[in-house]
Motif scaffolding. Sequence first.
Motif, PDB file in Angstrom:
ATOM      1  N   SER A  87     -42.349 -31.761   2.486  1.00 30.05           N
ATOM      2  CA  SER A  87     -42.534 -31.630   0.909  1.00 30.05           C
ATOM      3  C   SER A  87     -42.923 -29.955   1.028  1.00 30.05           C
ATOM      4  O   SER A  87     -42.538 -28.655   0.333  1.00 30.05           O
ATOM      5  CB  SER A  87     -43.033 -32.462  -0.507  1.00 30.05           C
TER       6      SER A  87
ATOM      7  N   LEU B 264     -40.131 -27.424   3.415  1.00 27.68           N
ATOM      8  CA  LEU B 264     -39.570 -27.350   2.037  1.00 27.68           C
ATOM      9  C   LEU B 264     -39.794 -26.705   0.739  1.00 27.68           C
ATOM     10  O   LEU B 264     -38.955 -25.695   0.564  1.00 27.68           O
ATOM     11  CB  LEU B 264     -38.357 -28.949   1.716  1.00 27.68           C
ATOM     12  N   ASP B 265     -40.534 -25.734   0.330  1.00 27.76           N
ATOM     13  CA  ASP B 265     -41.115 -25.617  -0.352  1.00 27.76           C
ATOM     14  C   ASP B 265     -41.709 -24.160  -0.379  1.00 27.76           C
ATOM     15  O   ASP B 265     -42.550 -23.388  -1.036  1.00 27.76           O
ATOM     16  CB  ASP B 265     -42.804 -26.237  -1.106  1.00 27.76           C
TER      17      ASP B 265
ATOM     18  N   VAL C  20     -37.183 -21.594   4.746  1.00 31.28           N
ATOM     19  CA  VAL C  20     -37.535 -22.949   4.842  1.00 31.28           C
ATOM     20  C   VAL C  20     -36.795 -22.718   6.918  1.00 31.28           C
ATOM     21  O   VAL C  20     -35.914 -22.827   7.014  1.00 31.28           O
ATOM     22  CB  VAL C  20     -36.209 -23.753   4.627  1.00 31.28           C
TER      23      VAL C  20
ATOM     24  N   CYS D 240     -29.394 -31.267   6.968  1.00 29.06           N
ATOM     25  CA  CYS D 240     -30.187 -29.893   7.050  1.00 29.06           C
ATOM     26  C   CYS D 240     -29.928 -28.641   6.378  1.00 29.06           C
ATOM     27  O   CYS D 240     -30.774 -27.896   5.996  1.00 29.06           O
ATOM     28  CB  CYS D 240     -31.177 -30.283   8.469  1.00 29.06           C
TER      29      CYS D 240
ATOM     30  N   GLN E 108     -26.731 -26.574   1.923  1.00 26.18           N
ATOM     31  CA  GLN E 108     -27.644 -26.049   1.101  1.00 26.18           C
ATOM     32  C   GLN E 108     -28.996 -27.528   0.581  1.00 26.18           C
ATOM     33  O   GLN E 108     -29.787 -27.197   0.301  1.00 26.18           O
ATOM     34  CB  GLN E 108     -27.279 -26.173  -0.225  1.00 26.18           C
ATOM     35  N   ASN E 109     -27.753 -28.759   0.850  1.00 27.45           N
ATOM     36  CA  ASN E 109     -28.848 -29.541  -0.343  1.00 27.45           C
ATOM     37  C   ASN E 109     -30.081 -30.730   0.406  1.00 27.45           C
ATOM     38  O   ASN E 109     -30.067 -31.901  -0.121  1.00 27.45           O
ATOM     39  CB  ASN E 109     -27.550 -30.929  -1.246  1.00 27.45           C
TER      40      ASN E 109
ATOM     41  N   GLU F 268     -32.942 -30.138  -0.175  1.00 27.35           N
ATOM     42  CA  GLU F 268     -34.393 -31.097  -1.253  1.00 27.35           C
ATOM     43  C   GLU F 268     -33.915 -32.070  -1.969  1.00 27.35           C
ATOM     44  O   GLU F 268     -34.409 -33.773  -1.464  1.00 27.35           O
ATOM     45  CB  GLU F 268     -33.968 -29.825  -2.736  1.00 27.35           C
ATOM     46  N   ALA F 269     -32.305 -32.741  -2.204  1.00 28.70           N
ATOM     47  CA  ALA F 269     -31.636 -33.601  -2.836  1.00 28.70           C
ATOM     48  C   ALA F 269     -31.683 -34.662  -1.409  1.00 28.70           C
ATOM     49  O   ALA F 269     -31.819 -35.843  -1.659  1.00 28.70           O
ATOM     50  CB  ALA F 269     -29.956 -33.299  -3.168  1.00 28.70           C
ATOM     51  N   CYS F 270     -31.693 -34.606  -0.219  1.00 26.99           N
ATOM     52  CA  CYS F 270     -31.237 -34.949   0.794  1.00 26.99           C
ATOM     53  C   CYS F 270     -32.961 -35.833   0.870  1.00 26.99           C
ATOM     54  O   CYS F 270     -32.396 -37.025   1.522  1.00 26.99           O
ATOM     55  CB  CYS F 270     -30.940 -34.588   2.116  1.00 26.99           C
ATOM     56  N   LEU F 271     -34.308 -34.879   1.092  1.00 30.76           N
ATOM     57  CA  LEU F 271     -35.139 -35.587   0.360  1.00 30.76           C
ATOM     58  C   LEU F 271     -35.692 -36.253  -0.271  1.00 30.76           C
ATOM     59  O   LEU F 271     -36.544 -37.527  -0.559  1.00 30.76           O
ATOM     60  CB  LEU F 271     -36.391 -34.422   1.008  1.00 30.76           C
ATOM     61  N   GLN F 272     -34.615 -36.270  -1.559  1.00 31.41           N
ATOM     62  CA  GLN F 272     -35.074 -36.924  -2.642  1.00 31.41           C
ATOM     63  C   GLN F 272     -34.560 -38.208  -2.430  1.00 31.41           C
ATOM     64  O   GLN F 272     -35.154 -39.280  -2.665  1.00 31.41           O
ATOM     65  CB  GLN F 272     -34.587 -36.391  -3.897  1.00 31.41           C
TER      66      GLN F 272
END
Lengths: 151, 238
Positions: free
Chosen positions: A61, A64-65, A69, A104, A107-108, A110-114
């Motif tokens: 987290s 990615l913040d 990145v 990785c 783009q997404n 963030e969605a993967c992390l979620q």
Amino acid sequence: MELVQMQKSLQDYTKSLFLEGVLDSQFLQLQQLQDESNPDFVSQVVTLFFQDSDRILNDLSLSLDQQVVDFKKVDPHVHQLKGSSSSIGAQRVKNACVVFRSFCEQQNVEACLQQVKQEYYLVKNRLETLFKLEQQIVASGGMIPAMELGF
Amino acid sequence: MGMAAAESQFHVLAVDDSFLDRKLIERLLQKSSCQVTTVDSGYKALEFLGLRQGIESNDPNALSTSPQEVEVNLIITDYCMPGMTGYDLLKKLKESSAFKNIPVVIMSSENVPARISRCLEEGAEEFFLKPVRLADLNKLKPHMMKSKLNNQKLEEIEEPSKDENGTVAAAVEPEIKDSAEVGSKILTLQSELETKQELLQVAQQEEQTLSNNKRKSLEEGLSTDRSRPRFECITTAV
């Protein structure tokens, strides 16, 4: 609740976790490694998994913040989480990690992390419930029923 | 030490940077009746064996065991480790005259055919995909048996009983290979019997193991996602 009923609940609950794909056969392997000489093996290993995962997800987290990145730092974390989830049989967490690594650098993330987090909290919740059911049975003087294969 | 093979257990050195995986492999090996030492890096593995490259052991805190005292019958190591990979460790072991005969097994969570063949070419006995199972470890017994037998034969060379000529013939080494092979064949059969009994106890897993044979996976090109096929094996098993 009667002992027999508790044992049945535990079996049904465990079965549902396999049927939903939350756990895979590696979890059964862990149970087979548990015996009188190592009566808490499964919960010990699962606890290690929780500790590892909490730390890794926290690091992820944070990574990615960042404004920029560093994906070279992100991938080893996900690789590690994939490894430990695979080692305890947390199938859906493992699969979410595989997806994460594929996307990785796109783009997404963030969605993967979620998605990874979602699967992790799900399996954590389920396993904690499972251990509680086991503890109730043991506290009532009963034995944990062996997992029946072939369902 | 000079204990008979039947009395002493196999001693396995397990190398993995993941604490969780070390706990797992340790338990798996204990369940397979092995004595286990775990370390978290290739460097520590070499240290444990007594192979300190170019560094003399003047450190009072260093392990006092010498290569002769620590008998290791098998080394099982993770591939992906920071610093020294499992492959690097394998190479170092095979390059050392003292330890090149210790069987080495590589474990990895990634099914990369090029990686697998590279390790096998470098001298690894087996390549296991993680998570490693009890049934996988049954494949190791013949390798460890042979290693133990070789160690015992070497001990006998080092302490030869005086024969009439008082010499140890140069022909001893070829002899040893033959008797070791015969010996290990007999022991392989015995361990196969043991193996069969253990497999009967975990019958469903035997099916999975056969289909998940790592070398077969090279030929058949199985996907890296092993868990779903395995689960299906369980549901269709009788």
